[in-house]
Design a protein around this motif. Structure first.
Motif, PDB file in Angstrom:
ATOM      1  N   GLY A 275       0.671  -1.165   0.162  1.00  0.00           N
ATOM      2  CA  GLY A 275       0.033   0.141   0.012  1.00  0.00           C
ATOM      3  C   GLY A 275       0.816   1.229  -0.176  1.00  0.00           C
ATOM      4  O   GLY A 275       1.798   1.463  -0.645  1.00  0.00           O
ATOM      5  N   ILE A 276       0.380   2.175   0.771  1.00  0.00           N
ATOM      6  CA  ILE A 276       1.078   3.546   0.937  1.00  0.00           C
ATOM      7  C   ILE A 276       2.565   3.261   1.388  1.00  0.00           C
ATOM      8  O   ILE A 276       3.453   3.897   0.817  1.00  0.00           O
ATOM      9  N   GLY A 277       2.677   2.444   2.363  1.00  0.00           N
ATOM     10  CA  GLY A 277       3.974   2.225   2.659  1.00  0.00           C
ATOM     11  C   GLY A 277       5.065   1.728   1.746  1.00  0.00           C
ATOM     12  O   GLY A 277       6.067   2.199   1.530  1.00  0.00           O
ATOM     13  N   LEU A 278       4.568   0.848   0.852  1.00  0.00           N
ATOM     14  CA  LEU A 278       5.358   0.397  -0.341  1.00  0.00           C
ATOM     15  C   LEU A 278       5.652   1.558  -1.572  1.00  0.00           C
ATOM     16  O   LEU A 278       7.263   1.668  -1.930  1.00  0.00           O
ATOM     17  N   MET A 279       4.866   2.440  -1.556  1.00  0.00           N
ATOM     18  CA  MET A 279       5.124   3.656  -2.335  1.00  0.00           C
ATOM     19  C   MET A 279       6.163   4.599  -1.646  1.00  0.00           C
ATOM     20  O   MET A 279       6.984   5.215  -2.310  1.00  0.00           O
ATOM     21  N   ILE A 280       5.949   4.504  -0.513  1.00  0.00           N
ATOM     22  CA  ILE A 280       7.165   5.463   0.410  1.00  0.00           C
ATOM     23  C   ILE A 280       8.329   4.628   0.345  1.00  0.00           C
ATOM     24  O   ILE A 280       9.599   5.371  -0.110  1.00  0.00           O
ATOM     25  N   SER A 281       8.512   3.328   0.615  1.00  0.00           N
ATOM     26  CA  SER A 281       9.797   2.709   0.715  1.00  0.00           C
ATOM     27  C   SER A 281      10.467   2.698  -0.563  1.00  0.00           C
ATOM     28  O   SER A 281      11.673   2.843  -0.645  1.00  0.00           O
ATOM     29  N   SER A 282       9.556   2.247  -1.644  1.00  0.00           N
ATOM     30  CA  SER A 282      10.101   2.138  -2.924  1.00  0.00           C
ATOM     31  C   SER A 282      10.634   3.437  -3.501  1.00  0.00           C
ATOM     32  O   SER A 282      11.673   3.589  -4.175  1.00  0.00           O
ATOM     33  N   THR A 283       9.990   4.639  -3.199  1.00  0.00           N
ATOM     34  CA  THR A 283      10.585   5.862  -3.689  1.00  0.00           C
ATOM     35  C   THR A 283      11.900   6.217  -2.858  1.00  0.00           C
ATOM     36  O   THR A 283      12.717   6.619  -3.455  1.00  0.00           O
ATOM     37  N   LEU A 284      12.027   5.896  -1.545  1.00  0.00           N
ATOM     38  CA  LEU A 284      13.289   6.225  -0.880  1.00  0.00           C
ATOM     39  C   LEU A 284      14.589   5.227  -1.491  1.00  0.00           C
ATOM     40  O   LEU A 284      15.498   5.877  -1.778  1.00  0.00           O
ATOM     41  N   VAL A 285      14.102   4.115  -1.971  1.00  0.00           N
ATOM     42  CA  VAL A 285      15.211   3.023  -2.282  1.00  0.00           C
ATOM     43  C   VAL A 285      15.896   3.648  -3.573  1.00  0.00           C
ATOM     44  O   VAL A 285      16.735   3.888  -3.947  1.00  0.00           O
ATOM     45  N   ALA A 286      14.624   4.099  -4.583  1.00  0.00           N
ATOM     46  CA  ALA A 286      15.123   4.502  -5.955  1.00  0.00           C
ATOM     47  C   ALA A 286      15.981   5.803  -6.023  1.00  0.00           C
ATOM     48  O   ALA A 286      16.764   6.209  -6.890  1.00  0.00           O
ATOM     49  N   ASN A 287      16.106   6.502  -4.721  1.00  0.00           N
ATOM     50  CA  ASN A 287      17.000   7.587  -4.533  1.00  0.00           C
ATOM     51  C   ASN A 287      17.829   7.600  -3.917  1.00  0.00           C
ATOM     52  O   ASN A 287      18.546   8.767  -3.236  1.00  0.00           O
ATOM     53  N   GLY A 288      18.448   6.255  -3.417  1.00  0.00           N
ATOM     54  CA  GLY A 288      19.603   5.917  -2.739  1.00  0.00           C
ATOM     55  C   GLY A 288      19.677   5.738  -1.305  1.00  0.00           C
ATOM     56  O   GLY A 288      20.460   5.309  -0.868  1.00  0.00           O
ATOM     57  N   ALA A 289      18.526   5.804  -0.741  1.00  0.00           N
ATOM     58  CA  ALA A 289      18.456   5.398   0.820  1.00  0.00           C
ATOM     59  C   ALA A 289      18.580   3.960   1.206  1.00  0.00           C
ATOM     60  O   ALA A 289      18.115   3.238   0.436  1.00  0.00           O
ATOM     61  N   THR A 290      18.929   3.678   2.223  1.00  0.00           N
ATOM     62  CA  THR A 290      18.779   2.395   2.810  1.00  0.00           C
ATOM     63  C   THR A 290      17.496   2.285   3.808  1.00  0.00           C
ATOM     64  O   THR A 290      17.590   3.189   4.649  1.00  0.00           O
ATOM     65  N   VAL A 291      16.779   1.538   3.471  1.00  0.00           N
ATOM     66  CA  VAL A 291      15.264   1.661   3.995  1.00  0.00           C
ATOM     67  C   VAL A 291      14.946   0.199   4.775  1.00  0.00           C
ATOM     68  O   VAL A 291      15.010  -1.044   4.165  1.00  0.00           O
TER      69      VAL A 291
ATOM     70  N   THR B 237      -1.498   7.602  -7.312  1.00  0.00           N
ATOM     71  CA  THR B 237      -0.256   6.508  -7.530  1.00  0.00           C
ATOM     72  C   THR B 237       0.629   6.675  -6.706  1.00  0.00           C
ATOM     73  O   THR B 237       0.856   7.536  -6.027  1.00  0.00           O
ATOM     74  N   HIS B 238       1.747   5.740  -6.972  1.00  0.00           N
ATOM     75  CA  HIS B 238       2.845   5.831  -6.214  1.00  0.00           C
ATOM     76  C   HIS B 238       3.619   7.099  -6.470  1.00  0.00           C
ATOM     77  O   HIS B 238       4.361   7.392  -5.679  1.00  0.00           O
ATOM     78  N   ARG B 239       3.694   7.701  -7.481  1.00  0.00           N
ATOM     79  CA  ARG B 239       4.298   8.809  -8.049  1.00  0.00           C
ATOM     80  C   ARG B 239       3.577  10.126  -7.146  1.00  0.00           C
ATOM     81  O   ARG B 239       4.540  10.888  -6.749  1.00  0.00           O
ATOM     82  N   ASP B 240       2.462   9.990  -6.991  1.00  0.00           N
ATOM     83  CA  ASP B 240       1.808  11.007  -6.194  1.00  0.00           C
ATOM     84  C   ASP B 240       2.354  10.899  -4.553  1.00  0.00           C
ATOM     85  O   ASP B 240       2.465  12.132  -4.150  1.00  0.00           O
ATOM     86  N   ILE B 241       2.396  10.023  -4.301  1.00  0.00           N
ATOM     87  CA  ILE B 241       2.862   9.831  -2.793  1.00  0.00           C
ATOM     88  C   ILE B 241       4.502   9.784  -2.719  1.00  0.00           C
ATOM     89  O   ILE B 241       5.182  10.956  -1.705  1.00  0.00           O
ATOM     90  N   GLY B 242       5.319   9.373  -3.691  1.00  0.00           N
ATOM     91  CA  GLY B 242       6.486   9.536  -3.893  1.00  0.00           C
ATOM     92  C   GLY B 242       7.108  10.865  -4.035  1.00  0.00           C
ATOM     93  O   GLY B 242       8.077  11.369  -3.236  1.00  0.00           O
ATOM     94  N   SER B 243       6.574  11.618  -4.602  1.00  0.00           N
ATOM     95  CA  SER B 243       6.882  13.439  -4.922  1.00  0.00           C
ATOM     96  C   SER B 243       6.696  14.048  -3.561  1.00  0.00           C
ATOM     97  O   SER B 243       7.591  14.807  -3.084  1.00  0.00           O
ATOM     98  N   VAL B 244       5.579  13.696  -2.837  1.00  0.00           N
ATOM     99  CA  VAL B 244       5.450  14.249  -1.340  1.00  0.00           C
ATOM    100  C   VAL B 244       6.328  13.735  -0.536  1.00  0.00           C
ATOM    101  O   VAL B 244       6.972  14.542   0.302  1.00  0.00           O
TER     102      VAL B 244
END
Length: 309
Positions: free
Chosen positions: A30-46, A273-280
């Motif tokens: 859900g929302i959590g995966l949208m958050i975690s995948s965004t962070l990983v995509a930009n280099g974070a350890t999640v 979508t995941h992009r809407d959560i990810g950008s925020v």
């Protein structure tokens, strides 16, 4: 020089999360995966926290494999935990503290929606009692509050030492990314229409986490640790649409074309979508000048329904 300013303002510079360590509860769906995948995509350890280790490992493998293929340095690590309990909050902080020197951002995202009701069939007291009292179990409120409110309370304080360590780590990026706690609330926390989600237990808990966001932001001012929140509107997830399709390749939910929804979001009929959560999420992590705020991400839903916004 102007060239320096332009380089600082490039998206890849603003949102370079390498060396950032994040914890996302409920980060495997859900929302959590949208958050975690965004962070990983930009280099974070999640670190994603969930109830079943096998489910966490499955999601981590998918995204870590994909990160390797894309040349992304971020990675995802699953840790089983039941965030409702004080003892678990302490254990999770200690376990992650053994692996990492610090935590940059804690996302208190995990949530449940229980205590659903069907609207009264007639405008009579008996019908209201049948809908709002007889059909609701005490455990619906207990689970909702323990997961959606009390768990984030325990976790927020259990992780304070690791968040403080980010400030004191000496990493050059500590000047760029201030330590932060982010709460996942909901548009339902401010809605006056119970029919928007059909659960007072959920509405009350999300209203409480919204208040906790601003209260904790004030409380932590002396520590220099920010607290913010996101309040999603309608996003197609397992919680909002029970039985929804899950893409086996990504773990994200999707609504098949032509599916008729019970309501329409004014500006985005299919939901976020995941992009809407990810950008925020990226904005909150990168912007040191926002604290004590809850960002509404609802596609304009609150414009058609009475809320406190």
């Amino acid at each position: 020089m102007a060239t320096t300013i332009l380089e600082e303002l490039r998206a890849k510079t603003l949102f370079d999360l390498e060396d950032v360590v994040a914890v996302v509860t409920g980060g495997n769906s859900g929302i959590g995966l949208m958050i975690s995948s965004t962070l990983v995509a930009n280099g974070a350890t999640v670190y994603i926290v969930g109830l079943v280790q096998r489910d966490l490992d499955e999601i981590c493998q998918k995204y870590n494999d994909a990160a390797g293929q894309c040349g992304v340095v971020g990675k995802m690590i699953g840790i089983q935990g039941d965030i409702r309990h004080k003892s678990e909050a302490k254990r999770l902080a200690e376990e992650i503290g053994k692996r990492e020197e610090y935590v940059t951002v804690l996302f208190n995202n995990a949530g449940v929606q229980q205590g659903g009701f069907k609207p009264p069939s007639t405008p009579t007291a008996a019908a209201y009692v049948a809908s709002f009292f007889d059909s609701i179990e005490q455990i619906d409120f207990d689970n909702s509050y323990c997961t959606n409110v009390i768990g984030p309370y325990w976790l927020s304080f259990a992780f304070l030492p690791l968040l403080e360590q980010w400030k004191n780590s000496g990493n050059p990026k500590t000047e760029k990314f201030a330590p932060q706690i982010v709460m996942t609330s909901s548009i339902n926390g401010w809605a006056k229409e119970s029919s928007m989600c059909g659960s007072y237990a959920y509405i009350f808990s999300k209203s409480a986490i919204g208040h906790f966001t601003s209260s904790l932001a004030h409380e932590l001012l002396p520590l220099g640790i920010r607290v913010n929140g996101i309040a999603p509107g309608f996003f197609p997830t397992q919680m909002s649409v029970p039985g929804i399709n899950i893409d086996p390749a990504t773990g994200l939910s999707f609504i098949p074309p032509g599916t008729k929804l019970d309501f329409v979001v004014p500006t985005v009929p299919t939901g976020g979508t995941h992009r809407d959560i990810g950008s925020v999420v990226l904005s909150l992590v990168a912007n040191r000048y926002i604290s004590g705020e809850t960002v509404l991400v609802d596609g304009g839903l609150h414009l058609e329904h009475p809320t406190s916004y």
